[in-house]
Design a protein around this motif. Structure first.
Motif, short mmCIF file in Angstrom:
data_model
loop_
_atom_site.label_atom_id
_atom_site.label_comp_id
_atom_site.label_asym_id
_atom_site.label_seq_id
_atom_site.Cartn_x
_atom_site.Cartn_y
_atom_site.Cartn_z
N ILE A 109 0.80 -1.22 0.00
CA ILE A 109 0.00 0.00 0.00
C ILE A 109 0.84 1.28 0.00
N ILE A 110 2.18 1.15 0.10
CA ILE A 110 3.00 2.36 0.29
C ILE A 110 2.93 3.30 -0.91
N ASN A 111 2.88 2.78 -2.13
CA ASN A 111 2.85 3.66 -3.30
C ASN A 111 1.53 4.40 -3.41
N ASP A 112 0.41 3.68 -3.19
CA ASP A 112 -0.90 4.34 -3.19
C ASP A 112 -0.96 5.41 -2.10
N LEU A 113 -0.41 5.07 -0.95
CA LEU A 113 -0.43 6.00 0.18
C LEU A 113 0.37 7.27 -0.14
N TYR A 114 1.54 7.09 -0.75
CA TYR A 114 2.37 8.25 -1.10
C TYR A 114 1.67 9.12 -2.14
N ASN A 115 1.07 8.50 -3.15
CA ASN A 115 0.37 9.26 -4.20
C ASN A 115 -0.78 10.08 -3.63
N TYR A 116 -1.42 9.56 -2.60
CA TYR A 116 -2.55 10.26 -1.98
C TYR A 116 -2.07 11.46 -1.15
N ILE A 117 -1.09 11.22 -0.27
CA ILE A 117 -0.72 12.30 0.66
C ILE A 117 0.05 13.41 -0.03
N ILE A 118 0.78 13.10 -1.09
CA ILE A 118 1.55 14.16 -1.75
C ILE A 118 0.61 15.17 -2.40
N VAL A 119 -0.54 14.72 -2.86
CA VAL A 119 -1.54 15.62 -3.43
C VAL A 119 -2.15 16.47 -2.32
N ILE A 120 -2.47 15.84 -1.19
CA ILE A 120 -3.03 16.57 -0.05
C ILE A 120 -2.06 17.65 0.43
#
Length: 477
Positions: free
Chosen positions: A131-142
């Protein structure tokens, strides 16, 4: 002294003011949680359980920065409420101008720090590889949209400081609708995955903040700032920072505790994370009455502190505490009866039966553990925000430190001890208990501090009156 949209809480029935102010705030908070839940539901039902876990795990790390920003803007607005209660509109405008400068500076720093440290924090928290890549993609946008969150939240805080909780509600409703529509478009049509959910949230907040600013410019003439209102005054700025920074760190301290808990949960795997995520989303929704009454008390106490109305502060806080306890009874009943059914909303019906049952079980058992502590959580919001309204930010920060230590120590000790003795499931229950016990610890400190502070208010206000009389005499001479 103000237009019809503002609300002077220093006169009239305290409980009527509190209820009147809280209702729009509660509706707005519920909508905000609902559209955040929509992100989670859409992700969980249209992508995967792993994506649901990623969005859930993101909550801890994003709250570290976003929570700091929210606490900072809330703290900046306290002097606005106090000056409004003292009928000092020039002071209100000067405070807003100073707050805007400080908020802009904070936005730049927070954006840079958060985006540079995002990947390292995920690795530090032992985020599962799946899940680390999905998680990074989400928080970097936030993180890229922090400036919009700070901007919208500060304007909303200022309006609420003037006693108007309705106007922010209108724009929050608009933001909710925009967010839901963009969620569906970005995830289902553009196939952007969890990053689409983050982008939808940021765009919705940016639009809402802009509309809110335009509306304030038209309807709130008392907030029309002049160039002189932005004049830098180091002493005045430090007063704002003295309230804003402790409140910001209080939010971040809480976030650090949540991150430690999340790191412990990450070791249990994505199924446990998904169940805990669903539980937290439900908890965010059902605890909104408690949170909303707490926010109300910051404004109510702030205005009456500025007006030096000690008896109204006592009466308002006491009656609000009783109201919160009444709502808590309803909250506990709801989560214990319906948590299993609500948890199913987050999981795709096509998910295998065993996996679906496991996620639901972890969600349900969280509430069996946490439910008995919701009374402490409700009172924590009331007394913490009342202390903030009186400008006692130091004790609020101390209380947050107590909560942090309790949460970290308990999550690590209970998870390891119970897992070793009885197995992973009981270790999970130990993690679930760490937060609620931390609530009880902080609540106890806040209640004791409040009753000590409020007992000294007559003496504090008498000194302030004597100083004002001396200041007037000196001016005449």
């Amino acid at each position: 002294m103000a237009n019809a949209l503002t609300n002077d809480m220093t006169v009239g029935s305290p409980i009527k003011h509190i209820i009147k102010f809280t209702i729009p705030l509660l509706i707005g908070n519920i909508f905000q949680v609902l559209y955040n839940m929509v992100d989670t539901i859409i992700v969980g039902r249209t992508i995967s359980v792993e994506a649901l876990a990623a969005v859930g795990a993101a909550g801890a790390i994003t709250f570290l920065i976003v929570g700091f920003a929210l606490g900072f803007t809330n703290g900046l607005s306290i002097i606005v409420a106090q000056r409004f209660g003292a009928n000092d509109m020039d002071g209100v405008r000067r405070s807003v101008g100073t707050g805007l400068i400080l908020a802009a500076m904070a936005s730049v720093v927070l954006t840079a720090v958060s985006m540079l440290s995002a990947r390292s924090l995920l690795q530090f928290m032992h985020t599962p590889d799946n899940i680390i890549n999905d998680l990074y993609n989400y928080i970097i946008v936030i993180y890229a949209g922090i400036v919009f969150q700070v901007f919208y939240n500060y304007i909303s805080c200022v309006i609420r400081a003037l006693g108007d909780s309705r106007t922010p509600l209108y724009f929050l409703l608009i933001s909710s609708i925009i967010n839901i529509i963009l969620d569906l478009v970005f995830i289902l049509n553009f196939h952007m995955g969890v990053a689409g959910a983050g982008l939808a949230t940021i765009i919705a907040q940016a639009i809402s903040g802009l509309l809110c600013l335009l509306y304030v410019g038209k309807k709130f003439p008392e907030l029309h700032l002049k160039k002189s209102d932005f004049k830098w005054d180091s002493k005045f700025s430090l007063r704002h920072l003295g309230l804003a920074v402790p409140m910001a760190f209080q939010m971040s301290v809480t976030a650090i505790g949540v991150m430690i808990v999340q790191a412990v949960l990450n070791s249990f795997g994505s199924t446990v994370i998904a169940g805990y995520t669903a539980a937290n989303k439900i908890e965010q929704l059902v605890s909104q009455p408690q949170i909303s009454f707490g926010v109300t008390m910051a404004t109510f106490v702030g205005q009456n502190y500025g007006a030096m109305r000690e008896k109204r502060i006592r009466e308002g806080v006491n009656k609000c505490a009783l109201l919160v306890l009444g709502f808590t009874v309803i909250i506990v009943a709801l989560v214990l009866i319906f948590s299993r059914q609500i948890a199913g909303i987050f999981i795709d019906s096509g998910t295998s039966g065993d996996l679906r049952e496991s996620v639901t079980l972890y969600t349900q058992n969280y509430f069996y553990v946490a439910g008995v502590f919701y009374f402490a959580l409700g009172l924590l919001f009331v007394y913490r925000n009342s202390l903030q309204g009186m400008g006692n930010s130091g004790i609020v920060l101390c209380g947050s430190a107590v909560e942090l230590i309790a949460r970290i120590v308990l999550s690590l000790v209970l998870a390891n001890t119970l897992t070793g003795m009885f197995g992973e499931f009981y270790g999970y229950l130990g993690v679930c208990a760490s937060g609620p016990i931390a609530w009880l610890s902080a609540c106890t400190l806040f209640m004791i501090s409040y009753f000590i502070k409020v007992k000294k208010l007559p003496e504090v206000f008498e000194k302030q009156r004597q100083f004002k009389e001396y200041d007037k005499s000196a001016a005449i001479e």
